[in-house]
Design an enzyme around this catalytic site. Structure first.
Site, short mmCIF file in Angstrom:
data_model
loop_
_atom_site.label_atom_id
_atom_site.label_comp_id
_atom_site.label_asym_id
_atom_site.label_seq_id
_atom_site.Cartn_x
_atom_site.Cartn_y
_atom_site.Cartn_z
N GLY A 65 0.74 -1.34 0.01
CA GLY A 65 -0.06 0.01 -0.15
C GLY A 65 0.72 1.24 0.16
O GLY A 65 0.31 2.16 -0.39
N ASN A 113 -8.26 5.17 4.30
CA ASN A 113 -8.04 5.62 2.75
C ASN A 113 -8.95 4.69 2.14
O ASN A 113 -9.40 3.70 2.62
CB ASN A 113 -6.62 5.11 2.49
CG ASN A 113 -6.51 3.54 2.24
OD1 ASN A 113 -6.88 3.33 1.08
ND2 ASN A 113 -6.07 2.63 3.15
N PHE A 117 -6.89 0.38 -5.16
CA PHE A 117 -5.95 -0.31 -5.96
C PHE A 117 -5.72 0.75 -7.10
O PHE A 117 -5.55 0.27 -8.37
CB PHE A 117 -6.59 -1.55 -6.47
CG PHE A 117 -6.84 -2.54 -5.52
CD1 PHE A 117 -6.39 -2.51 -4.24
CD2 PHE A 117 -7.45 -3.67 -5.82
CE1 PHE A 117 -6.55 -3.59 -3.27
CE2 PHE A 117 -7.80 -4.74 -4.84
CZ PHE A 117 -7.23 -4.69 -3.56
N SER A 180 -9.37 -5.74 1.06
CA SER A 180 -9.34 -4.34 0.97
C SER A 180 -11.02 -4.04 0.84
O SER A 180 -11.57 -4.59 0.21
CB SER A 180 -8.62 -3.74 -0.39
OG SER A 180 -9.01 -2.38 -0.48
N ASN A 182 -11.91 -1.32 -0.29
CA ASN A 182 -12.21 -0.33 -1.37
C ASN A 182 -12.26 -0.77 -2.51
O ASN A 182 -12.48 0.16 -3.48
CB ASN A 182 -10.70 0.84 -1.20
CG ASN A 182 -10.71 1.15 0.19
OD1 ASN A 182 -11.55 1.49 0.87
ND2 ASN A 182 -9.42 1.10 0.68
N THR A 183 -12.49 -1.82 -2.79
CA THR A 183 -13.00 -2.40 -4.44
C THR A 183 -14.34 -3.19 -3.98
O THR A 183 -14.35 -3.97 -3.10
CB THR A 183 -11.82 -3.51 -4.80
OG1 THR A 183 -10.47 -2.59 -5.15
CG2 THR A 183 -12.40 -4.03 -6.02
N LYS A 222 -3.90 -12.31 2.26
CA LYS A 222 -4.17 -11.20 3.53
C LYS A 222 -5.75 -11.22 3.68
O LYS A 222 -6.47 -10.93 2.86
CB LYS A 222 -3.59 -9.80 2.85
CG LYS A 222 -3.57 -8.73 3.84
CD LYS A 222 -2.83 -7.65 3.25
CE LYS A 222 -2.59 -6.63 4.29
NZ LYS A 222 -1.58 -5.33 3.98
N ASN A 251 -5.67 -6.58 7.18
CA ASN A 251 -5.67 -5.28 6.52
C ASN A 251 -6.40 -4.32 7.41
O ASN A 251 -6.54 -4.55 8.43
CB ASN A 251 -6.63 -5.87 5.35
CG ASN A 251 -6.18 -4.96 3.91
OD1 ASN A 251 -6.05 -3.84 4.22
ND2 ASN A 251 -6.11 -5.56 2.87
N SER A 324 1.17 2.52 8.48
CA SER A 324 0.71 3.74 9.08
C SER A 324 1.65 4.25 10.11
O SER A 324 1.60 5.48 10.45
CB SER A 324 -0.83 3.51 9.60
OG SER A 324 -1.74 3.26 8.71
#
Length: 343
Positions: A65, A113, A117, A180, A182-183, A222, A251, A324
């Site tokens: 990431g 975030n 991807f 993730s 975010n997809t 993951k 994650n 992070s």
């Protein structure tokens, strides 16, 4: 290491987080090319760990990431990491989600975030890895792969197989990212039916690649921190069934319990940093109880100190990864964690 980051951070935190991210990595590249990093970075003492047939120089790695496209491998490798994980990369290039898509929550030492991807595609990334001095000199580079946003979830296995085929020759190990948030629908791949199908396809593809290249590359999975014990146990059992070599826990989280009253706390996306530390460690403990010594665990999530890294290994992790924590603590966190984990 000279703690210059504590002076730079307030300025960086005045900038948009994604812009600050790009500026930081660009300047890190310049410092590397000028030979400055070797004078200001304290390299961790050797602390070799043998995991999945790979000998890691030390157990502290970079999480996927931070360098999605492999553009900063040499500079990041100079910070003392025992290994780097690049990506997530997808078969075809894609821009990711609309901006703004990254938010700091300094009161909680956290980041949200929803990058999605964003990457230049797997072929461009592979070319950069090949050109890097870190890889050419034997540095350990894992490649984290995912599916394109435009690919229907029912066809996701095709994308993962294509990406694995592209990275197989150059990757020290390959991580399958199904966690993730975010997809769209990606985390559905953690459900039994879809995960079984995905792992079956990857297993067959790896056998063919192993025959072609004459080497069997380790395959990692993951997972998310937002799984209950039954889900974690099911995933652990499937990993053993299909010969997956290790699991990365975890994650980012979709939970907002710890940050919902903070500025940006209700933004959509994955939450990382200090608030995910306990849930990540809990998943590691649950996995360890199920797997014993049958499958290594890589611990990631909320590591902001050497003590946090030690907590992950005490829970059952063989290696740890940072992301992070680097934003809030700077590069000195690498050597601090390595020192804490030194046997």
């Amino acid at each position: 290491m000279i703690d210059s980051y504590s002076f730079i951070r307030p300025w960086l935190f005045c900038l948009d987080p994604e812009r600050a991210h790009n500026i930081t990595l660009s300047n890190l590249d310049r410092a590397y090319r000028c030979g400055l990093l070797e004078h200001i970075v304290t390299q961790p003492a050797p602390d070799k760990r043998a995991v999945c047939g790979i000998t890691f120089p030390n157990p502290v790695g970079l999480a996927a990431g931070l360098d999605k496209d492999g553009k900063h491998i040499d500079a990041l490798g100079a910070l003392g990491f025992g290994f780097l994980e690049i990506g997530t990369v997808t078969p075809k290039p894609q821009p990711g989600n609309p901006k703004p898509r990254m938010f700091r929550l300094p009161q909680a030492n956290a980041i949200i975030n929803r990058m999605g991807f964003n990457n230049d595609g797997v072929d461009a990334c592979v070319a950069r890895v090949r050109r890097s001095g870190f890889w050419q000199s034997g540095g350990i580079v894992g490649l984290n792969i995912g599916k394109n946003a435009s690919t229907p979830i029912e066809e996701a296995a095709n994308d993962y197989v294509l990406a694995m085929q592209a990275v197989y020759e150059i990757a020290s190990y390959i991580t399958v990212n199904i966690s993730s948030p975010n997809t769209q629908n990606l985390r559905a791949l953690q459900e039994e039916g879809m995960l079984r199908s995905l792992l079956g396809n990857l297993d067959l593809a790896r056998e063919a690649l192993s025959d072609h290249f004459g080497v069997r590359k380790p395959l990692f999975l993951k997972i998310a921190p937002d799984l209950d014990q039954a889900d974690i146990n099911l995933i652990a059992d499937l990993l053993l069934e299909f010969g997956i070599d290790a699991i990365i826990a975890t994650n980012t989280t979709t939970s907002r319990t710890a940050v919902e009253n903070l500025t940006h706390g209700k933004e959509t996306g994955g939450l990382s940093g200090a608030p995910v530390r306990e849930s990540s460690t809990h998943v590691i403990k649950t996995l360890k109880a199920r797997l014993g010594n049958d499958l290594p665990i890589i611990g990631v999530g909320g590591i902001l100190s050497g003590q946090d890294a030690l907590e992950k290994t005490a829970a059952g992790a063989s290696l740890v990864q940072l992301y992070s924590g680097l934003i809030y603590r700077g590069p000195g966190l690498v050597s601090e964690c390595a020192k804490a984990l030194k046997r």
